[in-house]
Design a protein around this motif. Structure first.
Motif, PDB file in Angstrom:
ATOM      1  N   GLY A 100      -5.208  84.948  37.396  1.00  0.00           N
ATOM      2  CA  GLY A 100      -4.327  84.125  38.222  1.00  0.00           C
ATOM      3  C   GLY A 100      -4.783  84.045  39.672  1.00  0.00           C
ATOM      4  N   VAL A 101      -4.132  83.131  40.403  1.00  0.00           N
ATOM      5  CA  VAL A 101      -4.475  82.880  41.808  1.00  0.00           C
ATOM      6  C   VAL A 101      -3.226  83.064  42.671  1.00  0.00           C
ATOM      7  CG1 VAL A 101      -5.231  81.102  43.457  1.00  0.00           C
ATOM      8  CG2 VAL A 101      -6.267  81.216  41.164  1.00  0.00           C
ATOM      9  N   ILE A 102      -3.433  83.719  43.807  1.00  0.00           N
ATOM     10  CA  ILE A 102      -2.365  83.836  44.809  1.00  0.00           C
ATOM     11  C   ILE A 102      -2.744  82.946  45.987  1.00  0.00           C
ATOM     12  CG2 ILE A 102      -1.282  85.395  46.498  1.00  0.00           C
ATOM     13  CD1 ILE A 102      -2.083  87.722  44.575  1.00  0.00           C
ATOM     14  N   THR A 103      -1.805  82.163  46.503  1.00  0.00           N
ATOM     15  CA  THR A 103      -2.041  81.543  47.815  1.00  0.00           C
ATOM     16  C   THR A 103      -0.873  81.888  48.722  1.00  0.00           C
ATOM     17  OG1 THR A 103      -0.951  79.386  47.542  1.00  0.00           O
ATOM     18  CG2 THR A 103      -3.213  79.552  46.734  1.00  0.00           C
ATOM     19  N   MET A 104      -1.204  82.237  49.949  1.00  0.00           N
ATOM     20  CA  MET A 104      -0.190  82.555  50.950  1.00  0.00           C
ATOM     21  C   MET A 104      -0.579  81.834  52.232  1.00  0.00           C
ATOM     22  SD  MET A 104       2.023  85.208  50.055  1.00  0.00           S
ATOM     23  CE  MET A 104       2.302  85.141  48.279  1.00  0.00           C
ATOM     24  N   GLU A 105       0.407  81.270  52.902  1.00  0.00           N
ATOM     25  CA  GLU A 105       0.153  80.635  54.194  1.00  0.00           C
ATOM     26  C   GLU A 105       0.924  81.371  55.271  1.00  0.00           C
ATOM     27  OE1 GLU A 105       0.886  76.399  54.025  1.00  0.00           O
ATOM     28  OE2 GLU A 105      -0.157  76.258  52.098  1.00  0.00           O
ATOM     29  N   PHE A 106       0.268  81.543  56.398  1.00  0.00           N
ATOM     30  CA  PHE A 106       0.932  82.185  57.538  1.00  0.00           C
ATOM     31  C   PHE A 106       0.222  81.745  58.811  1.00  0.00           C
ATOM     32  CE2 PHE A 106      -2.084  85.063  55.468  1.00  0.00           C
ATOM     33  CZ  PHE A 106      -2.979  85.324  56.503  1.00  0.00           C
ATOM     34  N   PRO A 107       0.958  81.746  59.939  1.00  0.00           N
ATOM     35  CA  PRO A 107       0.321  81.377  61.204  1.00  0.00           C
ATOM     36  C   PRO A 107      -0.807  82.360  61.528  1.00  0.00           C
ATOM     37  CG  PRO A 107       2.715  81.433  61.433  1.00  0.00           C
ATOM     38  CD  PRO A 107       2.383  82.042  60.099  1.00  0.00           C
ATOM     39  N   HIS A 108      -1.903  81.836  62.040  1.00  0.00           N
ATOM     40  CA  HIS A 108      -3.075  82.663  62.326  1.00  0.00           C
ATOM     41  C   HIS A 108      -2.932  83.279  63.719  1.00  0.00           C
ATOM     42  CE1 HIS A 108      -7.765  82.863  62.496  1.00  0.00           C
ATOM     43  NE2 HIS A 108      -7.213  84.037  62.251  1.00  0.00           N
ATOM     44  N   LEU A 109      -3.028  84.588  63.793  1.00  0.00           N
ATOM     45  CA  LEU A 109      -2.852  85.268  65.078  1.00  0.00           C
ATOM     46  C   LEU A 109      -3.847  84.772  66.132  1.00  0.00           C
ATOM     47  CD1 LEU A 109      -1.437  87.495  66.744  1.00  0.00           C
ATOM     48  CD2 LEU A 109      -3.152  89.086  65.895  1.00  0.00           C
ATOM     49  N   LEU A 110      -5.034  84.405  65.673  1.00  0.00           N
ATOM     50  CA  LEU A 110      -6.054  83.924  66.612  1.00  0.00           C
ATOM     51  C   LEU A 110      -5.560  82.667  67.342  1.00  0.00           C
ATOM     52  CD1 LEU A 110      -8.828  85.222  66.978  1.00  0.00           C
ATOM     53  CD2 LEU A 110      -9.801  83.327  65.690  1.00  0.00           C
ATOM     54  N   ALA A 118       8.218  92.729  32.586  1.00  0.00           N
ATOM     55  CA  ALA A 118       8.825  93.289  31.380  1.00  0.00           C
ATOM     56  C   ALA A 118       9.477  92.186  30.542  1.00  0.00           C
ATOM     57  CB  ALA A 118       9.854  94.349  31.765  1.00  0.00           C
ATOM     58  N   GLN A 119       9.894  91.085  31.195  1.00  0.00           N
ATOM     59  CA  GLN A 119      10.481  89.943  30.467  1.00  0.00           C
ATOM     60  C   GLN A 119       9.394  88.996  29.960  1.00  0.00           C
ATOM     61  OE1 GLN A 119      13.071  87.999  33.268  1.00  0.00           O
ATOM     62  NE2 GLN A 119      14.222  89.862  33.690  1.00  0.00           N
ATOM     63  N   GLY A 120       8.124  89.388  30.111  1.00  0.00           N
ATOM     64  CA  GLY A 120       7.026  88.564  29.619  1.00  0.00           C
ATOM     65  C   GLY A 120       6.593  87.471  30.582  1.00  0.00           C
ATOM     66  N   LYS A 121       7.072  87.540  31.825  1.00  0.00           N
ATOM     67  CA  LYS A 121       6.678  86.508  32.787  1.00  0.00           C
ATOM     68  C   LYS A 121       5.546  87.022  33.669  1.00  0.00           C
ATOM     69  CE  LYS A 121      10.999  83.978  33.255  1.00  0.00           C
ATOM     70  NZ  LYS A 121      12.138  84.797  32.778  1.00  0.00           N
ATOM     71  N   SER A 122       4.470  86.230  33.773  1.00  0.00           N
ATOM     72  CA  SER A 122       3.466  86.525  34.798  1.00  0.00           C
ATOM     73  C   SER A 122       2.883  85.201  35.265  1.00  0.00           C
ATOM     74  CB  SER A 122       2.400  87.496  34.299  1.00  0.00           C
ATOM     75  OG  SER A 122       1.874  87.072  33.085  1.00  0.00           O
ATOM     76  N   ALA A 123       2.309  85.220  36.451  1.00  0.00           N
ATOM     77  CA  ALA A 123       2.016  83.963  37.144  1.00  0.00           C
ATOM     78  C   ALA A 123       0.547  83.570  37.088  1.00  0.00           C
ATOM     79  CB  ALA A 123       2.449  84.077  38.596  1.00  0.00           C
ATOM     80  N   ASP A 124       0.317  82.284  36.789  1.00  0.00           N
ATOM     81  CA  ASP A 124      -1.016  81.714  36.934  1.00  0.00           C
ATOM     82  C   ASP A 124      -1.271  81.373  38.396  1.00  0.00           C
ATOM     83  OD1 ASP A 124      -2.113  81.020  34.028  1.00  0.00           O
ATOM     84  OD2 ASP A 124       0.065  80.742  34.061  1.00  0.00           O
ATOM     85  N   LEU A 125      -0.195  80.924  39.056  1.00  0.00           N
ATOM     86  CA  LEU A 125      -0.267  80.675  40.492  1.00  0.00           C
ATOM     87  C   LEU A 125       0.958  81.317  41.127  1.00  0.00           C
ATOM     88  CD1 LEU A 125      -1.452  79.303  43.035  1.00  0.00           C
ATOM     89  CD2 LEU A 125      -0.119  77.265  42.450  1.00  0.00           C
ATOM     90  N   LEU A 126       0.695  82.150  42.118  1.00  0.00           N
ATOM     91  CA  LEU A 126       1.756  82.874  42.805  1.00  0.00           C
ATOM     92  C   LEU A 126       1.637  82.490  44.267  1.00  0.00           C
ATOM     93  CD1 LEU A 126       3.886  85.041  42.439  1.00  0.00           C
ATOM     94  CD2 LEU A 126       2.090  86.739  42.302  1.00  0.00           C
ATOM     95  N   LEU A 127       2.637  81.791  44.783  1.00  0.00           N
ATOM     96  CA  LEU A 127       2.465  81.287  46.142  1.00  0.00           C
ATOM     97  C   LEU A 127       3.623  81.634  47.047  1.00  0.00           C
ATOM     98  CD1 LEU A 127       3.831  78.076  47.031  1.00  0.00           C
ATOM     99  CD2 LEU A 127       3.202  78.001  44.629  1.00  0.00           C
ATOM    100  N   GLY A 128       3.307  81.673  48.308  1.00  0.00           N
ATOM    101  CA  GLY A 128       4.324  81.938  49.321  1.00  0.00           C
ATOM    102  C   GLY A 128       3.894  81.309  50.633  1.00  0.00           C
ATOM    103  N   ASN A 129       4.710  80.389  51.136  1.00  0.00           N
ATOM    104  CA  ASN A 129       4.401  79.761  52.416  1.00  0.00           C
ATOM    105  C   ASN A 129       5.300  80.344  53.479  1.00  0.00           C
ATOM    106  OD1 ASN A 129       2.446  78.154  51.316  1.00  0.00           O
ATOM    107  ND2 ASN A 129       3.859  76.482  50.878  1.00  0.00           N
ATOM    108  N   ASN A 130       4.689  80.914  54.502  1.00  0.00           N
ATOM    109  CA  ASN A 130       5.457  81.518  55.591  1.00  0.00           C
ATOM    110  C   ASN A 130       6.441  82.555  55.089  1.00  0.00           C
ATOM    111  OD1 ASN A 130       4.221  79.949  57.676  1.00  0.00           O
ATOM    112  ND2 ASN A 130       5.192  78.232  56.636  1.00  0.00           N
ATOM    113  N   VAL A 131       6.009  83.354  54.126  1.00  0.00           N
ATOM    114  CA  VAL A 131       6.860  84.443  53.654  1.00  0.00           C
ATOM    115  C   VAL A 131       6.237  85.791  54.007  1.00  0.00           C
ATOM    116  CG1 VAL A 131       5.913  84.249  51.306  1.00  0.00           C
ATOM    117  CG2 VAL A 131       8.049  85.437  51.648  1.00  0.00           C
ATOM    118  N   LEU A 132       4.908  85.891  53.939  1.00  0.00           N
ATOM    119  CA  LEU A 132       4.227  87.158  54.212  1.00  0.00           C
ATOM    120  C   LEU A 132       4.602  87.694  55.603  1.00  0.00           C
ATOM    121  CD1 LEU A 132       2.183  88.817  52.579  1.00  0.00           C
ATOM    122  CD2 LEU A 132       0.350  87.726  53.861  1.00  0.00           C
ATOM    123  N   ALA A 133       4.724  86.768  56.547  1.00  0.00           N
ATOM    124  CA  ALA A 133       5.062  87.152  57.920  1.00  0.00           C
ATOM    125  C   ALA A 133       6.501  87.648  58.039  1.00  0.00           C
ATOM    126  CB  ALA A 133       4.854  85.958  58.839  1.00  0.00           C
TER     127      ALA A 133
END
Ligand code: ZN
Length: 412
Positions: free
Chosen positions: A195-205, A160-175
């Motif tokens: 836009g692109v999202i990247t998220m990093e998280f430990p792989h359960l495998l 609503a404030q006119g902000k949106s992301a070209d790159l939206l990232l989160g490292n070790n946050v999804l978990a």
């Protein structure tokens, strides 16, 4: 009886993945005056969902309690992690051509350790960080940072404030997100059409293959196979168009997301390859999860055997580091300061405190030079090379390094 509902699909949780007993919150470091007080312990019991195969903990503490001002983790203290952030930034700018007209938004941006590299490259940034002390450190360094929890509500507000992301990232946050679906809905809202999202998280495998039970701690709610991550994003109208395997945290995934309707992103062959690898492992078969608890018990016996034998032989053992995983390990194994005399950490925020539960004191790394122990147990085993390089001088008096995972092992 079920242990509640799956935080993604809502199915009843009936299957134990690993029960690590009672443990304090891993970041609840104690001051000397707190040692005589009652310390809260919570069940550390991971379940696997029989429908979507998300491995998960129930939530006992609200995120507001966990990520309060006392939250002691400052990203900037690890060289390995800083280098990871720098290389990531270079890779993203190279591949997606972000520039002065773009906006990079990082969720759980900590002290701005990563966004600083985008800022130096003249790419506008915005950090979102619920821990006020970390956010203040970032603001001081010139990284605009909101002291907020990310979710659909904040995403709508920003949009609503006119902000949106070209790159939206989160490292070790999804978990670490308790309301998983609300969080991913927020990603959908805040992402630009291409836009692109990247998220990093430990792989359960990897967690299962390498016996990394110590990466299970209360603040870490979800443990994902790629197979399940894809479903979580698809439900909110997002697709995963690429995935990379990373060595961080003992084996992580970096997923690349986009709007499902974005036709400008071709899906990499790596997506099908990883889904295939997980299928061969039996990721969607409950029987594949059955042995993990026994592996954890074996690791505990081997570590205790090593520590008790070393003590009996008159050796001294100290720890290196005070990471969350160290607290799970030491509490689960029942290792107190009679076996591991003290630990050290480079972060001044942890020095002078005591590990939760085990009450092992934390000192400056210099203490090791002064007391010349025989063995140094590396608690953040995922950065063992960095630790061994920093502490190379201990070889002068013949000290040896020990790692606890996948099983106790002396490194020469
Ligand atoms: Zn589920």
């Amino acid at each position: 009886m079920t242990a509640g509902a799956c935080r993604f699909c809502g199915a009843g949780l009936e299957h134990t993945f690993c029960d690590l007993g009672m443990s304090p919150l891993s970041n609840a470091f104690l001051s000397a005056s707190q040692l005589g007080e009652v310390e809260p312990f919570y069940p550390l019991h991971a379940y696997v969902c029989g429908s979507c195969f998300l491995v998960q903990l129930r939530q006992f503490e609200s995120p507001r309690q966990i990520f309060s001002d006392a939250y002691a983790y400052f990203s900037s203290y690890s060289d390995t992690w800083l280098e990871h952030a720098r290389a990531y930034t270079e890779q993203m700018v190279g591949r997606f051509k972000f520039g002065p007209a773009s906006l990079v938004v990082e969720i759980a941006s900590n002290d701005g350790y990563l966004l600083q590299y985008f800022k130096r490259g003249n790419v506008p940034v915005l950090g979102i960080e619920p821990a006020a002390n970390c956010a203040r450190a970032a603001q001081k360094a010139g990284i605009p940072t909101l002291v907020k929890f990310f979710g659909a509500e904040l995403a709508v507000e920003l949009k609503a404030q006119g902000k949106s992301a070209d790159l939206l990232l989160g490292n070790n946050v999804l978990a670490h997100v308790p309301a998983l679906n609300d969080f991913v809905r927020g990603l959908k809202v805040l992402l630009k059409p291409q836009g692109v999202i990247t998220m990093e998280f430990p792989h359960l495998l990897n967690l299962m293959r390498e016996n990394q039970f110590d990466t299970i701690y209360h603040e870490h709610f979800s443990y994902f196979p790629f197979f399940t991550a894809e479903q979580v994003f698809a439900r909110q109208g997002l697709k995963l168009f690429d995935v990379e395997k990373l060595p961080t945290h003992g084996g992580s995934l970096r997923i690349y997301g986009a709007h499902a309707e974005d036709r400008t992103k071709a899906t990499s062959a790596r997506v099908a390859q990883l889904l295939d690898e997980e299928a061969r492992f039996g990721i969607a078969d409950l029987r594949s999860y059955g042995n993990f608890a026994e592996q954890a018990k074996q690791t505990r016996r081997k570590l205790l055997e090593f520590l008790v034998d070393a003590k009996a032989a008159g050796k001294t053992i100290v720890g290196y580091g005070a990471p969350a995983k160290g607290n799970t390990l030491l509490n689960y194994c029942g290792v107190h300061s009679d076996l591991v005399g003290y630990t050290v950490d480079r972060s001044p925020h942890k020095q002078g405190k005591f590990l939760p539960g085990t009450h092992i004191p934390i000192f400056d790394p210099e203490r090791i030079r002064q007391t010349r122990p025989d063995y140094i147990l590396i608690l953040p085993w995922n950065i063992k090379e960095e630790v061994m390089a920093q502490m190379a001088h201990v070889r002068d008096w013949g000290a040896k390094f020990v790692i606890p995972i996948p099983e106790a092992q002396v490194l020469s």
